[in-house]
Design a protein around this motif. Structure first.
Motif, mmCIF file in Angstrom:
data_model
loop_
_atom_site.group_PDB
_atom_site.id
_atom_site.type_symbol
_atom_site.label_atom_id
_atom_site.label_comp_id
_atom_site.label_asym_id
_atom_site.label_seq_id
_atom_site.Cartn_x
_atom_site.Cartn_y
_atom_site.Cartn_z
ATOM 1 N N MET A 216 0.728 -1.134 -0.057
ATOM 2 C CA MET A 216 -0.019 -0.062 -0.036
ATOM 3 C C MET A 216 0.925 1.207 -0.037
ATOM 4 O O MET A 216 1.680 1.119 0.919
ATOM 5 C CB MET A 216 -0.971 0.047 1.320
ATOM 6 C CG MET A 216 -1.898 -1.132 1.163
ATOM 7 S SD MET A 216 -2.693 -1.142 2.713
ATOM 8 C CE MET A 216 -3.609 0.604 2.935
ATOM 9 N N TYR A 217 0.546 2.372 -0.613
ATOM 10 C CA TYR A 217 1.500 3.508 -0.818
ATOM 11 C C TYR A 217 0.613 4.737 -1.013
ATOM 12 O O TYR A 217 -0.594 4.653 -1.613
ATOM 13 C CB TYR A 217 2.435 3.251 -2.062
ATOM 14 C CG TYR A 217 1.938 3.062 -3.422
ATOM 15 C CD1 TYR A 217 1.938 4.127 -4.101
ATOM 16 C CD2 TYR A 217 1.573 1.933 -3.703
ATOM 17 C CE1 TYR A 217 1.515 4.066 -5.322
ATOM 18 C CE2 TYR A 217 1.194 1.712 -5.000
ATOM 19 C CZ TYR A 217 1.002 2.747 -5.900
ATOM 20 O OH TYR A 217 0.566 2.537 -7.226
ATOM 21 N N LEU A 218 1.134 5.778 -0.822
ATOM 22 C CA LEU A 218 0.767 7.305 -1.038
ATOM 23 C C LEU A 218 1.669 7.836 -1.974
ATOM 24 O O LEU A 218 2.980 7.656 -2.135
ATOM 25 C CB LEU A 218 0.672 7.962 -0.005
ATOM 26 C CG LEU A 218 -0.424 7.546 1.211
ATOM 27 C CD1 LEU A 218 -0.266 8.426 2.520
ATOM 28 C CD2 LEU A 218 -1.772 7.648 0.806
ATOM 29 N N GLN A 263 -6.657 9.987 2.889
ATOM 30 C CA GLN A 263 -5.551 9.650 2.264
ATOM 31 C C GLN A 263 -5.996 8.637 1.215
ATOM 32 O O GLN A 263 -6.578 7.594 1.522
ATOM 33 C CB GLN A 263 -4.406 9.140 3.142
ATOM 34 C CG GLN A 263 -3.918 10.140 4.123
ATOM 35 C CD GLN A 263 -2.811 9.682 4.983
ATOM 36 O OE1 GLN A 263 -3.110 8.534 5.298
ATOM 37 N NE2 GLN A 263 -1.977 10.514 5.304
ATOM 38 N N TRP A 265 -4.785 5.720 -0.330
ATOM 39 C CA TRP A 265 -4.144 4.697 -0.657
ATOM 40 C C TRP A 265 -4.101 3.935 -1.955
ATOM 41 O O TRP A 265 -5.205 3.541 -2.257
ATOM 42 C CB TRP A 265 -4.146 3.818 0.770
ATOM 43 C CG TRP A 265 -3.596 4.495 1.788
ATOM 44 C CD1 TRP A 265 -4.286 5.334 2.583
ATOM 45 C CD2 TRP A 265 -2.232 4.508 2.510
ATOM 46 N NE1 TRP A 265 -3.547 5.859 3.758
ATOM 47 C CE2 TRP A 265 -2.095 5.035 3.692
ATOM 48 C CE3 TRP A 265 -1.017 3.790 1.847
ATOM 49 C CZ2 TRP A 265 -1.165 5.335 4.313
ATOM 50 C CZ3 TRP A 265 0.130 3.904 2.853
ATOM 51 C CH2 TRP A 265 0.018 4.514 3.907
ATOM 52 N N GLU A 266 -2.899 3.513 -2.673
ATOM 53 C CA GLU A 266 -3.238 2.604 -3.705
ATOM 54 C C GLU A 266 -2.646 1.246 -3.011
ATOM 55 O O GLU A 266 -1.831 1.243 -2.386
ATOM 56 C CB GLU A 266 -2.078 2.817 -4.789
ATOM 57 C CG GLU A 266 -2.407 4.250 -5.524
ATOM 58 C CD GLU A 266 -3.774 4.247 -6.260
ATOM 59 O OE1 GLU A 266 -4.122 3.042 -6.593
ATOM 60 O OE2 GLU A 266 -4.121 5.530 -6.491
ATOM 61 N N GLU A 267 -3.208 0.159 -3.705
ATOM 62 C CA GLU A 267 -2.907 -1.022 -3.191
ATOM 63 C C GLU A 267 -2.360 -1.927 -4.366
ATOM 64 O O GLU A 267 -3.092 -1.988 -5.589
ATOM 65 C CB GLU A 267 -4.245 -1.821 -2.667
ATOM 66 C CG GLU A 267 -4.808 -1.056 -1.234
ATOM 67 C CD GLU A 267 -5.839 -1.754 -0.533
ATOM 68 O OE1 GLU A 267 -5.971 -3.173 -1.031
ATOM 69 O OE2 GLU A 267 -6.591 -1.065 0.282
ATOM 70 N N CYS A 333 4.646 4.026 2.437
ATOM 71 C CA CYS A 333 4.199 2.673 1.892
ATOM 72 C C CYS A 333 4.122 1.853 3.009
ATOM 73 O O CYS A 333 4.941 1.846 4.089
ATOM 74 C CB CYS A 333 5.009 2.297 0.763
ATOM 75 S SG CYS A 333 6.830 1.662 1.424
ATOM 76 N N GLU A 358 6.318 -0.366 7.869
ATOM 77 C CA GLU A 358 5.770 0.776 7.374
ATOM 78 C C GLU A 358 7.066 1.700 6.914
ATOM 79 O O GLU A 358 7.962 1.838 7.785
ATOM 80 C CB GLU A 358 4.993 1.610 8.340
ATOM 81 C CG GLU A 358 4.308 2.873 7.699
ATOM 82 C CD GLU A 358 3.427 3.520 8.633
ATOM 83 O OE1 GLU A 358 3.043 4.867 8.299
ATOM 84 O OE2 GLU A 358 3.351 3.070 9.829
#
Length: 384
Positions: A216-218, A263, A265-267, A333, A358
């Motif tokens: 998972m990331y920003l 936020q 978040w992309e997974e 992430c 993290e």
């Protein structure tokens, strides 16, 4: 030139704390430092205190010295850099937690110099020009510290579920190239073929070697403007009194609730032969407008021959992202590993147990001294 300058009697000497790892470079670090770097530091007029990082119970002394120093010099390799940055000893010292909590606040203000004495000195490629002569490389680095030019470096904060955070200036690696790279020294008797041999024999394991995880990331964040180095002068006493009285008699401001933006978040579920999370410190861009770390997910479809050939490239540039890999820019992430995952992370070339972590980017957290020529190259490349 530095040795011939006169220091006025009323001018206090700058205090430099040197963290020296005598065990670096197969035990030659102390001799290299005392013969090549120490004379230059003393001739410059610095008040030098040398702290060896090879003895127990140094946490207390570390904290006392950092409260009263103008610059920090790390003399060693990648392991020494990370040890000093962590400020965390494995002994049950009461000061460990205190050091861990104040490391960011203290180090953000004190400039850091690096004298490359170890077997692996990743930061020297960023801070100093390349040199095949080790003595010249050491003296150039020492003189660069005295000249005072600095560049901001990003830091990765890597935190597990229970462990205290680990700080990295280069990055994190997890995968087959890293695992094979740490075994290269075992094949020393093969000379120049030892790197290929280590990667070749590692292919005898289960193939293809897949590392599966959830990520998972920003995305990147906008870079704030540089803070001024010089603080504004303190206003006169009557101005400060007027401001306090005005605040005292003024009606309290109404609190306006601020909307919290969720936020985004992309997974991603990944299967890779190696995962790399790296800072931008390898190729500094002093004018960039966004802050991010590079996440490289290498395809797990490489052949054994490609693996062996690419292994040599990885030894030279561990965080290189080869063609065909998925590259992601992120400011933060979360890496989730399947239960029972074995193996190790490589964090700044130091080994840590693989676990869910993290990773958070701390942009421009440290200031390192660098050669003025390297800084000029960075600015020139940014303009082009």
């Amino acid at each position: 030139a530095f040795g011939n300058e006169l220091i006025p009697s009323s001018m206090p000497l700058k205090k430099a704390t040197v963290f020296l790892n005598p065990a670096a470079c197969k035990g030659k670090a102390r001799n290299l430092f005392e013969k090549n770097a120490a004379p230059i530091l003393h001739l410059s007029g610095l008040d030098v205190t040398v702290v060896k990082t090879d003895y127990e119970g140094q946490a207390k002394k570390l904290l006392e010295l950092m409260e009263n120093t103008d610059l920090i010099i790390i003399a060693g390799g990648d392991g020494t850099v990370q040890e000093v940055l962590q400020k965390k000893l494995r002994s049950a010292d009461a000061n460990v937690n205190l050091l861990s909590s104040c490391v960011q606040a203290v180090f953000s203000k004190i400039p850091i110099g690096f004298i490359p004495l170890g077997k692996t000195c990743t930061l020297s490629n960023t801070l100093y020009p390349e040199s095949t002569n080790q003595v010249q490389h050491i003296t150039n680095a020492t003189l660069a510290i005295l000249k005072g030019e600095t560049v901001p470096l990003d830091v990765l904060q890597i935190k597990g579920e229970k462990e205290q955070p680990v700080f990295a200036v280069t990055g994190l690696r997890w995968g087959s190239y890293r695992d094979a790279g740490v075994k290269v020294s075992k094949y020393w008797y093969l000379g120049p073929l030892k790197t290929k041999a280590a990667h070749f024999f590692s292919t005898f394991k289960e193939w293809p070697q897949k590392h599966q995880a959830a990520l998972m990331y920003l995305g990147p964040t906008e870079r704030p403007p540089e803070e001024p180095e010089e603080k504004p002068s303190r206003p006169p006493l009557y101005v400060r009194l007027y401001r306090r009285l005005r605040l005292y008699w003024a009606s309290p401001p109404k609190e306006i609730p601020q909307e919290v933006t969720p936020q985004d978040w992309e997974e991603l579920n990944l299967s890779t032969i190696e995962l790399s999370i790296a800072t931008q410190n390898r190729r500094l861009d002093l004018t960039r407008t966004e802050d991010f770390m590079d996440i490289c997910i290498e395809a797990d479809t490489v052949s054994k021959g490609q693996f062996v050939n690419r292994g040599s490239q990885k030894m030279r540039d561990p965080h290189a992202c080869p063609a065909g890999s998925q590259c992601i820019q992120a400011s933060r992430c979360i890496l989730q590993l399947p239960e029972g995952t074995q193996g190790s992370f490589g964090i700044d070339n130091e080994e840590y147990e693989a676990m869910p972590v993290e990773v958070k980017l701390l942009p421009r957290k440290l200031r390192f001294f660098c050669d003025p020529r390297m800084r000029a190259q960075m600015l020139h490349a940014a303009v082009q």
